[in-house]
Motif scaffolding. Sequence first.
Motif: not given
Length: 305
Positions: A198-200, A205-208, A266-273
């Motif tokens: 795991l590199l970050s 996330r919100d997976y579909i 690595t560009n981090i977007i911590k939470e996206m739901v």
Amino acid sequence: MKKKIFITGGTGTLGINLIKKLSNTDHKLFVIYRDKKKLLPFKDLKKKISFIKLNLSNKVLLNKTINKINPHIVFHLASSYFNPPDLDLEDHLEANFYNTFNLVNALKKTQIEKFIFSGSAAVYENGKNLSEKSKYSFVNNYGFSKLLCSKLLTTYKNLYNFPYIELRFFSFYGDWEKSTRLVKSAITSALKKKIFYLLSENQIRDYIYIEDAVNALISVSKKKNIFGVFNICSAKKQSTHKLVKIIYKKLNLKKEMVKTKYNLKTNIIKEMVGNNLKAKKILKWQPIFSIDDGLNQAIRSIKNH
């Protein structure tokens, strides 16, 4: 009724899966491409589809093509990519904003019935329960270029009554996913019984699953008198680190084979739901696949390929 459907971005994950599903209908499909090597997924479908070599930056050829086909429905799926984040703002603007402008400008005088644009959740600020009215982010070039596309389509709707629908996809995964994406790379690594790094840092996330994403595209193509922006997501949070461990467990591998090796660049977007209530209410769409079902399907697909 048989329709003429024009598709950009047909060699991407979303495009391949959409085209394969539409190929079973009576619609006439026109798919543009730039690299002939990327047409491999369609080797058994070439008789059903009209492939056109075209770069959206070529305004003259684009206008000639649009005027000749005069499509009823356009799926505009062509886009730059976010992961890995190695493109600069100019690259994203060229691939997203300027090419979208060229396309809608070529279409505005036609009798197009519906223009369906694949937007992105990257336009939003970090957070959970993100709705179509949530605050926008201006910190990543990919999201900013997608947001400009969204504003362009709204403007064309107001000026020319341009019939657009924007589907803002969250993290879709599945058949024909790029090898650099998390789910695909984790499954591939697990099938080879390799250690996965795991590199970050852990992210939410919100997976579909890809079939749910494609069903959303097809659903809106059939709707009448609908326009605007709709989130396409599961509305359920998923830890990226836990997701990889779930994949390894499904393939009977120990969780100790998943290790961390952070890359600070690595560009981090911590939470996206996301919040998908609008899509449920107006589009009558909702995801069918749970994360468990989707991963099982993805694993089977990668084994087959």
